[in-house]
Structure formats: C-alpha cells, structure tokens
Design an enzyme around this catalytic site. Structure first.
Site: not given
Length: 187
Positions: A41, A71
């Site tokens: 992420c 994400c």
C-alpha cells in the site's frame, strides 16, 4: 496455506519498501485508524508502534479492522496470486535449504518453466533473485544482532559457497558483509 515466517522488523521493512511480493501473505493493521492494508500500500506509513501484523484477512477483520480503500486488500488483483503467495511462502520459510526450482515447482504443482515465467510476470524477478534477497535480508539481521563470522552467516542463511554469498551481498548492499557490519555498528 502456511504462515510466512518473518519477524516484526522484517515485515516492517517490507511495508516501508511497499513490496508487493508479500501481498496476501500478511496484512498491516494500524491501531489508531482501525484500517488494514497490503504490504504494498502506498498510503502514508504509520508509526511503527501503532502497527500490528496479521497473516490472514479473517484474523484482522475479527480484530475489528476494516479494509483500506486505497489498496483494497480484500480484493484479489491477479488470478495467479495464490500461486505467487505459495511460491513466496516456500522461498521465505525454506530459505536455509538448498532449494532447486524443481523442488519449489513440485510443491506448488507447476512445471519449473511455468513457475519461473509466472513468478517473474507477477513480481518482476525470478524465484532465484527473490530467494537471494530473502537470504541477504536474513544475513543483514544476523550481522547486526550476532557475533557470528561471515562464513557462519553465509552458510546459516542458505548459501552453498562463501564466494557466492559475498558476490550477492555486494551486489544487493553495495559493500561486503564485513563493511556492512562495521557501518551498522557506527550508527
């Protein structure tokens, strides 16, 4: 599937590097926001003290965390992600062994050629280069935390020859193991 065998600090390094090869193998949960993410992420990194790691989505969600909207850790992004997770888990958990591509391929049920091609397509590196990075990460940890000799460390992390250990270490870290140990003690 077996959990990946990484320490807290090793998992922390993977999220700082946004390493997508570890996506699905563990999740980063932030205590202050109650959000969990993939290791890759790109969101702002939390304080290390506010982080917990979980090995699967059900664990992290039972602990009261919700998925990151950026994400989307609950969504599979590739149809091959299960194979890549399995391959990565084998390489990380069995890094000390003299692993051959055929052995890994047999464990995941793919041909060696297809395994290498699939892994490279999904991760941008071969299983061998990934395994070398895992071994060097483990060697770095031992250089910083033990008084083992370079020879002992090289064999401990799975290299079959000391010259290969030195060559790979220098190519990934830009210095020899001895130079690295000296620099890390000076910090």
């Amino acid at each position: 599937m077996t959990n990946i065998n990484l320490s807290f600090d090793e998992m922390w390094e993977k999220i700082i590097a946004c390493d997508r090869k570890y996506d699905g193998l563990f999740y980063t949960a932030v205590k202050t926001t109650k959000i969990y993410c993939r290791p890759s992420c790109r969101s702002r990194k939390p304080k290390k003290t506010n982080v917990e790691f979980y090995h699967n989505i059900s664990e992290v969600e039972q602990a009261g965390y919700r998925a990151c909207k950026r994400c989307q850790p609950e969504v599979e992004h590739s149809p091959h992600s299960e194979f890549v997770k399995s391959i990565t888990t084998i390489l990380v958990n069995q890094y000390k062994q003299n692993l051959k591509l055929n052995d890994v391929a047999e464990q995941v049920g793919l041909s060696p050629f297809y395994l290498e091609r699939l892994f490279k397509k999904e991760t941008s590196e071969t299983p061998r280069t990934f395994l070398e990075k895992v071994r060097i990460d483990k060697a770095v940890q031992l250089l910083q935390t033990t008084n083992m000799t370079n020879l002992e460390i090289g064999y401990e992390v799975g290299f079959q020859s000391l010259s290969n250990f030195y060559k790979v270490f220098r190519s990934l870290k830009g210095c020899s193991p001895s130079e690295f140990r000296k620099m890390s003690k000076e910090l």
